[in-house]
Motif scaffolding. Structure first.
Motif, short mmCIF file in Angstrom:
data_model
loop_
_atom_site.label_atom_id
_atom_site.label_comp_id
_atom_site.label_asym_id
_atom_site.label_seq_id
_atom_site.Cartn_x
_atom_site.Cartn_y
_atom_site.Cartn_z
N SER A 13 -0.58 8.60 -5.67
CA SER A 13 0.83 8.75 -5.29
C SER A 13 1.40 7.48 -4.68
O SER A 13 2.61 7.27 -4.70
CB SER A 13 1.00 9.92 -4.31
OG SER A 13 0.21 9.70 -3.15
N VAL A 14 0.52 6.65 -4.10
CA VAL A 14 0.93 5.35 -3.56
C VAL A 14 -0.06 4.29 -4.05
O VAL A 14 -1.20 4.60 -4.42
CB VAL A 14 0.99 5.34 -2.01
CG1 VAL A 14 2.09 6.27 -1.52
CG2 VAL A 14 -0.34 5.72 -1.41
N LEU A 15 0.36 3.04 -4.04
CA LEU A 15 -0.46 1.98 -4.60
C LEU A 15 -1.74 1.75 -3.80
O LEU A 15 -2.77 1.36 -4.36
CB LEU A 15 0.35 0.67 -4.65
CG LEU A 15 1.56 0.67 -5.58
CD1 LEU A 15 2.24 -0.70 -5.56
CD2 LEU A 15 1.15 1.03 -7.00
N SER A 64 0.81 -1.23 0.00
CA SER A 64 0.00 0.00 0.00
C SER A 64 0.84 1.27 0.00
O SER A 64 0.46 2.28 -0.59
CB SER A 64 -0.94 0.01 1.20
OG SER A 64 -1.81 -1.11 1.17
N ALA A 65 1.99 1.23 0.66
CA ALA A 65 2.81 2.44 0.76
C ALA A 65 3.81 2.55 -0.38
O ALA A 65 4.55 3.54 -0.46
CB ALA A 65 3.56 2.44 2.08
N SER A 66 3.84 1.57 -1.28
CA SER A 66 4.79 1.62 -2.40
C SER A 66 4.42 2.77 -3.33
O SER A 66 3.24 3.06 -3.54
CB SER A 66 4.77 0.30 -3.16
OG SER A 66 5.19 -0.77 -2.32
N PRO A 67 5.42 3.41 -3.92
CA PRO A 67 5.14 4.61 -4.73
C PRO A 67 4.41 4.27 -6.03
O PRO A 67 4.58 3.20 -6.60
CB PRO A 67 6.53 5.18 -5.01
CG PRO A 67 7.46 4.02 -4.86
CD PRO A 67 6.87 3.14 -3.81
N HIS A 68 3.61 5.21 -6.47
CA HIS A 68 2.93 5.12 -7.76
C HIS A 68 3.25 6.37 -8.56
O HIS A 68 3.08 7.49 -8.09
CB HIS A 68 1.41 5.00 -7.57
CG HIS A 68 0.65 5.02 -8.88
ND1 HIS A 68 0.37 6.18 -9.56
CD2 HIS A 68 0.14 4.01 -9.62
CE1 HIS A 68 -0.28 5.89 -10.68
NE2 HIS A 68 -0.44 4.57 -10.74
N VAL A 69 3.74 6.15 -9.78
CA VAL A 69 4.08 7.27 -10.66
C VAL A 69 3.55 6.94 -12.05
O VAL A 69 3.83 5.87 -12.59
CB VAL A 69 5.60 7.50 -10.73
CG1 VAL A 69 5.90 8.64 -11.70
CG2 VAL A 69 6.17 7.79 -9.37
N GLY A 96 5.87 -2.67 -7.32
CA GLY A 96 5.52 -2.71 -5.91
C GLY A 96 5.32 -4.12 -5.39
O GLY A 96 5.53 -4.39 -4.20
N SER A 137 4.07 0.56 -12.06
CA SER A 137 4.22 0.90 -10.64
C SER A 137 3.69 -0.24 -9.77
O SER A 137 4.31 -0.60 -8.76
CB SER A 137 3.46 2.19 -10.32
OG SER A 137 4.03 3.30 -10.96
N GLU A 150 -3.84 3.75 -2.73
CA GLU A 150 -4.94 4.60 -3.18
C GLU A 150 -5.72 3.97 -4.34
O GLU A 150 -6.89 4.27 -4.53
CB GLU A 150 -4.39 5.96 -3.59
CG GLU A 150 -3.80 6.75 -2.44
CD GLU A 150 -3.10 8.02 -2.89
OE1 GLU A 150 -2.66 8.79 -2.02
OE2 GLU A 150 -2.99 8.23 -4.11
#
Length: 632
Positions: free
Chosen positions: A331-333, A319-324, A357, A353, A335
């Motif tokens: 901004s994070v997975l 869940s806290a892994s970055p999303h770009v 993750g 992403s 979401e």
């Protein structure tokens, strides 16, 4: 010689000093400059080997024996180099070891075996190697070369090893004293390649220069067909052409400005997907090859590639892994899967992403077909999960721009979660490449296949069917996980009913049905939508008013009410359309799919990584049991 004088020195006694500027092209690298002192001794006469090395470099190629230190190096940092043993043919035509000075080959192909010890394979990763020799008739092919290709396949079968081929060749030998017999030998070698790869053998090709005629066809038989497992790597100095530019121009054919425009990576082989990887030079090409083995190499007598140690916890919450991703709000997975933020799972997100993750953070993935045009909606990674090498497929979940000339009867962009013809082809090739070697993991957001006239004309049905065939024939465990939506024909080609070793899961809040709620409401349940629209008090009141005004002859009131109805009805119908769509989606929830057996389990997003790793282990345990039973 070049004279140098220290700058900023005014002392007239300081004289320029002569130094030697040396320019060279080390094997696998570009132009190298070195400044040294002049040699104190006269230049020695060059021996035969050195002359061949220089001759190859003058042609912009690499002498095959100069590649041996590259291909024998260890993929481990600081690891010991491996060993290369040259082979040739005895009087009976069988491959045997030879102990002779480098450069003593009598054919235009050098045959050998390389074994490189690694941390995972301390006994050595053994591969059979073929090296084209550009100093001998530009690597032209006839009986001696074809016999060595067949000998390489014989050794690979004997040791259950991959073949590693650094290909450079001018094609079939053309001479006054030979003719069609060379073509027959080329066909014999082609048959050997086809039979070897159809039996599950792996041939990996690095195009190390210009390949003409027969050699590109061999490369294609080894790496480009639906059943093949090998990879093909190209460099800026390499090209694959059926007919060279000069011959095409002379015969009146259509050519390009050079051979690279006919069959180089940038304009042809990368965009069409026939080359799987690009490398800036041969040294990096070997790095790609070794990285490929890091995901796929299987020791003789073992079913799967050995796992690698990983410090990435199996139960890590992604869940806290970055999303770009361009055009995405996350901004994070976490979401992506948040019901308060994306309850309908329709917001675009970046699939790469999500893949990054999920996989082991300490094992970089290797992406296949990264430059394949019109296949961008599919992402293919060779990666590690819980230390275990896997093939990982994801479907891009944001709209992608379409490059190059479009079509009037096709999509203007690559829509999210949709399979187009070449992305279907890419998916099928990826599944087949992993079959019998390593597990397959699929993270799916799939709304189905694009059915436009353009896609149908470009073999959508054929390539989509290849996915179904690949899943049916897949040898090994498959873990398929719905991460967003899952509809249409894509459901069919990835159904668990196609393969008994397939486990299907879904992340909480996903949707799975024959068709999405919105198209179902607009097409299948259009009558119900119209009925509800007509029954709505806002519409019913206006229709009653129109009837009354018409009956009373109040033409002005009738016109006014009809104008108001024309404005109100579309809004009401849109509202009813949404209601029916929501009802359809709520009935055809992922829970319903689980209750009827289409989905085996539903997992929270926080447990996605740990579930995938556990599912892999379950599948591999079953596959190993079956393998031991069948292998005795």
């Amino acid at each position: 010689m070049v004279q140098f004088k220290m700058t900023g020195v005014d002392d007239p006694d300081v004289k320029p000093r002569e130094l030697m500027l040396r320019m060279s092209r080390p094997p696998g690298a570009g132009l190298t400059l070195r400044i040294t002192d002049p040699p104190p001794q006269p230049l020695r006469e060059l021996n035969s080997y050195t002359q061949k090395v220089i001759r190859a470099r003058r042609r912009g190629t690499v002498y095959p024996y100069e590649l041996i230190p590259l291909i024998a190096r260890s993929p481990d940092e600081g690891g010991a180099s491996g060993t290369f043993t040259e082979y040739d043919l005895d009087e009976a035509g069988a491959p045997v070891r030879v102990d002779r000075a480098p450069g003593s080959n009598t054919a235009n192909l050098v045959l050998g075996v390389v074994s490189t010890p690694t941390k995972r394979y301390p006994e050595g990763m053994r591969r059979v190697v073929l090296l084209g020799d550009p100093t001998r008739a530009l690597g032209a092919l006839s009986e001696p070369e074809c016999r060595r290709v067949l000998a390489a396949i014989e050794l690979a079968r004997r040791w259950h090893a991959p073949v590693e081929w650094f290909a450079i060749s001018a094609g079939a030998k053309i001479a006054m004293d030979s003719g069609t017999e060379s073509m027959d030998w080329i066909s014999r070698a082609l048959r050997g390649i086809v039979e070897f790869t159809q039996d599950g053998g792996e041939i990996n090709v690095v195009v190390s220069g210009i390949n003409v005629g027969a050699q590109p066809y061999w490369n294609a038989e080894a790496t480009m067909l639906m059943h093949t497992k090998g990879i093909l790597v190209m460099t800026p100095d390499s090209a694959m052409v059926l007919t060279g530019k000069q011959s095409l121009d002379f015969s009146g054919g259509v050519s390009a400005d050079d051979n690279f425009g006919i069959g180089g990576y940038d304009r042809i082989m990368g965009p069409n997907g026939q080359a799987q990887y690009w490398a800036p030079d041969l040294s990096v090409a070997v790095d790609v090859l070794l990285a490929h083995y890091g995901h796929t190499y299987t020791a003789p007598g073992e079913r799967f590639p050995r796992p690698a140690p990983t410090a990435d916890a199996a139960d890590r919450d992604i869940s806290a892994s970055p999303h770009v991703g361009p055009g995405c709000d996350f901004s994070v997975l976490g979401e992506i899967f948040d019901p308060s933020n994306n309850s309908e799972r329709k917001k675009p997100f970046d699939m790469r992403s999500l893949l990054r993750g999920v996989i082991d953070a300490d094992h970089p993935p290797l992406e296949r077909w990264a430059d394949m045009q019109e296949a961008e909606s599919v992402v293919v990674f060779d990666a590690h999960l819980g230390g275990q090498p896997v093939a990982l497929i994801g479907f891009e979940s944001r709209p992608l721009p379409r490059h190059g000339p479009g079509s009037v009867d096709g999509p203007s962009q690559w829509t999210a979660g949709t399979l187009f013809p070449y992305s279907s082809k890419k998916t099928a090739r990826a599944i087949n490449a992993a079959s019998g070697n390593r597990p397959l993991v699929v993270l799916a957001n799939l709304s189905g296949f694009d059915g436009s006239p353009e896609s149908m004309r470009r073999l959508q049905l054929e390539y989509g069917a290849e996915i179904g065939r690949a899943v049916v024939n897949f040898d090994g465990p498959i873990v398929f996980c719905v991460v967003s939506r899952y509809h249409g024909g894509a459901f069919v080609v990835f159904s668990s009913t196609l393969n008994d070793n397939m486990e299907v899961a879904a992340v909480e809040g996903s949707y799975a049905s024959v068709i999405g709620g919105a198209p179902a409401a607009a097409v299948v349940f259009a009558g119900e939508v119209n009925k509800r629209t007509a029954a709505d008090p806002r519409v019913a009141r206006l229709q009653a008013g129109i009837a009354e005004a018409t009956e009373n002859g109040a033409h002005a009131d009738t016109a006014r009410l009809r104008s108001e109805l024309a404005s109100v009805r579309p809004a009401v119908r849109s509202e009813k359309l949404g209601q029916v769509a929501d009802e359809f989606d709520s009935r055809h929830s992922i829970e319903r799919a689980r209750s009827v057996g289409s989905v085996h389990t539903i997992v929270p997003a926080a447990r996605l990584r740990s579930y995938l790793i556990d599912a892999l282990q379950r599948g591999m345990h079953r596959a190993l049991a079956e393998w031991h039973d069948t292998s005795g």
